[in-house]
Structures are given as C-alpha cells and as structure tokens.
Motif scaffolding. Structure first.
Motif, short mmCIF file in Angstrom:
data_model
loop_
_atom_site.label_atom_id
_atom_site.label_comp_id
_atom_site.label_asym_id
_atom_site.label_seq_id
_atom_site.Cartn_x
_atom_site.Cartn_y
_atom_site.Cartn_z
N ILE A 1 -7.20 -0.19 -23.09
CA ILE A 1 -6.51 -0.74 -24.15
C ILE A 1 -7.49 -1.83 -24.61
O ILE A 1 -8.18 -2.47 -24.10
N TYR A 2 -7.37 -2.02 -25.95
CA TYR A 2 -8.10 -2.84 -26.91
C TYR A 2 -7.19 -3.89 -27.59
O TYR A 2 -6.19 -3.64 -27.91
N ARG A 3 -7.54 -5.12 -27.34
CA ARG A 3 -6.97 -6.21 -28.19
C ARG A 3 -7.76 -6.45 -29.51
O ARG A 3 -8.86 -7.03 -29.50
N GLY A 4 -7.27 -5.90 -30.71
CA GLY A 4 -8.12 -5.76 -31.86
C GLY A 4 -8.77 -4.45 -31.92
O GLY A 4 -8.01 -3.59 -31.53
N ILE A 5 -9.90 -4.27 -32.78
CA ILE A 5 -9.94 -3.09 -33.14
C ILE A 5 -11.01 -2.47 -31.90
O ILE A 5 -11.30 -3.26 -31.10
N PRO A 6 -10.73 -1.10 -31.58
CA PRO A 6 -11.43 -0.44 -30.46
C PRO A 6 -12.97 -0.73 -30.61
O PRO A 6 -13.65 0.16 -30.84
N THR A 7 -13.29 -1.65 -30.13
CA THR A 7 -15.01 -1.74 -29.80
C THR A 7 -14.92 -2.74 -28.35
O THR A 7 -14.02 -3.25 -27.65
N PRO A 8 -16.33 -2.39 -27.87
CA PRO A 8 -16.54 -2.92 -26.39
C PRO A 8 -16.25 -4.24 -26.09
O PRO A 8 -15.63 -4.69 -24.95
N GLY A 9 -16.20 -5.32 -27.18
CA GLY A 9 -16.12 -6.64 -26.62
C GLY A 9 -14.51 -6.92 -26.94
O GLY A 9 -13.95 -7.85 -26.26
N ASN A 10 -13.73 -6.14 -27.48
CA ASN A 10 -12.27 -6.17 -27.20
C ASN A 10 -11.43 -5.53 -26.24
O ASN A 10 -10.25 -5.47 -26.22
N LEU A 11 -12.25 -4.77 -25.35
CA LEU A 11 -11.74 -4.16 -24.11
C LEU A 11 -11.04 -5.07 -23.20
O LEU A 11 -11.67 -6.01 -22.61
N ILE A 12 -9.66 -4.83 -22.79
CA ILE A 12 -9.09 -5.48 -21.97
C ILE A 12 -8.55 -4.78 -20.63
O ILE A 12 -8.35 -5.29 -19.84
N TYR A 13 -8.47 -3.47 -20.79
CA TYR A 13 -7.89 -2.90 -19.88
C TYR A 13 -8.69 -1.34 -19.80
O TYR A 13 -8.92 -0.66 -20.88
N ARG A 14 -9.06 -0.59 -18.49
CA ARG A 14 -9.62 0.63 -18.57
C ARG A 14 -9.23 1.09 -17.25
O ARG A 14 -9.18 0.51 -16.03
N LYS A 15 -8.76 2.47 -17.41
CA LYS A 15 -8.36 3.14 -16.10
C LYS A 15 -8.67 4.74 -16.07
O LYS A 15 -8.84 5.23 -17.32
N VAL A 16 -9.68 5.10 -14.97
CA VAL A 16 -10.06 6.54 -15.21
C VAL A 16 -9.37 7.41 -14.21
O VAL A 16 -9.17 6.89 -12.86
N ILE A 17 -8.63 8.56 -14.56
CA ILE A 17 -8.01 9.29 -13.56
C ILE A 17 -8.64 10.84 -13.61
O ILE A 17 -8.99 11.17 -14.38
N GLU A 18 -8.27 11.53 -12.53
CA GLU A 18 -8.56 12.95 -12.43
C GLU A 18 -7.26 13.68 -12.96
O GLU A 18 -6.42 13.53 -12.42
N ILE A 19 -7.85 14.79 -13.95
CA ILE A 19 -6.68 15.73 -14.49
C ILE A 19 -7.01 16.94 -13.80
O ILE A 19 -7.90 17.47 -14.14
#
Length: 202
Positions: A124-142
């Motif tokens: 989830i990004y607040r603003g445009i999807p750039t590394p500096g706007n990253l506020i949430y990251r989730k990694v799951i196995e499918i």
C-alpha cells in the motif's frame, strides 16, 4: 469529648436512595479532567476547566469514507484474471486532518497457474507508487492445489495510517499486487479496498 465528623448527604434520583460521602455511586471519568462532571451525559455544561471536552466526545467518530469495488460477482470456477504486477485498487480522501488516523482494508483474490508455490507481495502506498511512499508491505505464499496447478486464494490487507502531523488534502492510497519472482500469478475478483478517516488524536 467525641468529635463528630461532618458528612455530606447525596440523593440518587435513579434509585430513590440517600448516600453519604464516597458511598454515592459515581461514574469513573474516562479522561483526566479537573472537574467531576460527566460531559458525555451533559454536553451543554460548562465546567470552566481548560480541557476541550468537545474533542473527547468527538474522538473516534468517522470523518470521511472512500471505497472501490471491482468484479463483485465471481465466476465458478474462477477465470484466470490479470497477470501481475497490477494496481488492485486506489481510493482518495478529500482532506485528512492532523491527529486523525486512516483505517485501510483491502480484499482481493489471486489465481496461481504455476506448478510451483509462488510468493505474492501486497503493498500500500500513500500517494503514487514509489519506494518513498510505501507504508505497508505483506509477503505471502500462494500454494498450488493438490495435483492441479490452479489455486484460488483470498488475500486480506489491513493497516492504520496514523502518521498525520499536518492536515493533507487529496490523500490517495494505492493497493498493488506483485509477484516475488517468476510468473503464474493472476489478479482476480471480488476486489474491495476502503479508507476510513477517524477523528483523533489517540
């Protein structure tokens, strides 16, 4: 000589009983205030203290709500969907005031057509999807279904953005799904992404 202490008598109109001093049933205050008045029951009372009781009463209330839905009716069996990476959804709040928080909730589905287990990255990004706007990251196995390279998985994301030191206008949140490595993951519906501004400060 016997000293008799002075007591104050209180009448409780709710049960018709009299109480002496501290035996009178009082509600506990939910905040640190210089007076004993219950401001939630009587909002018009002016106790003369410096605390902003109006803010205490309003805190926690919904201020603004935004949402996006896509493909709410899912086919059975599910279609392959869109290959990753994909912008799942984006929502915009008109104005987020300093001290308020934003509750984010997202739900989408992933179809794994690869013969191997794959990693999904939900961000989830607040603003445009750039590394500096990253506020949430989730990694799951499918996972893959037993004996079949086709697994349909529900993905849920939840986050509270409480980093508002100043008031900001047109705050956009973007939910993005990418594959950790390789190919074979596809974005599918139903999709829902919501942003709820709640009055603070907390």
């Amino acid at each position: 000589m016997i000293k008799i202490k002075k007591y104050n008598c209180y009448y409780n109109g709710k049960n018709g009983k009299y109480y002496v001093e501290n035996s009178y049933p009082k509600k506990k205050k939910s905040h640190d205030c210089c007076c004993e008045h219950d401001h939630k029951e009587d909002k018009s009372y002016d106790c003369g203290c410096k605390r902003d009781h109006k803010e205490d009463i309003e805190k926690g209330k919904l201020v603004e709500f935004a949402y996006q839905n896509a493909s709410p009716i899912s086919n059975l069996p599910p279609g392959q969907g869109l290959p990753l990476p994909q912008t799942v959804a984006a929502v915009t709040l008109n104005k987020v005031k300093a001290g308020n928080v934003v509750s984010l909730n997202g739900l989408f589905h992933i179809d794994n057509d690869s013969p191997a287990v794959q990693d999904l990255v939900a961000t989830i990004y607040r603003g445009i999807p750039t590394p500096g706007n990253l506020i949430y990251r989730k990694v799951i196995e499918i996972d893959t279904a037993e004996g079949v390279a086709d697994d349909f998985t529900e993905v849920v994301v939840q986050f509270v953005d409480d980093n508002f030191r100043t008031t900001q206008e047109n705050v956009t949140y973007t939910l993005v799904a990418t594959q950790g490595s390789g190919t074979g993951l596809f974005l599918a519906g139903p999709i829902t992404f919501t942003a709820t501004e709640i009055k603070g400060p907390f």
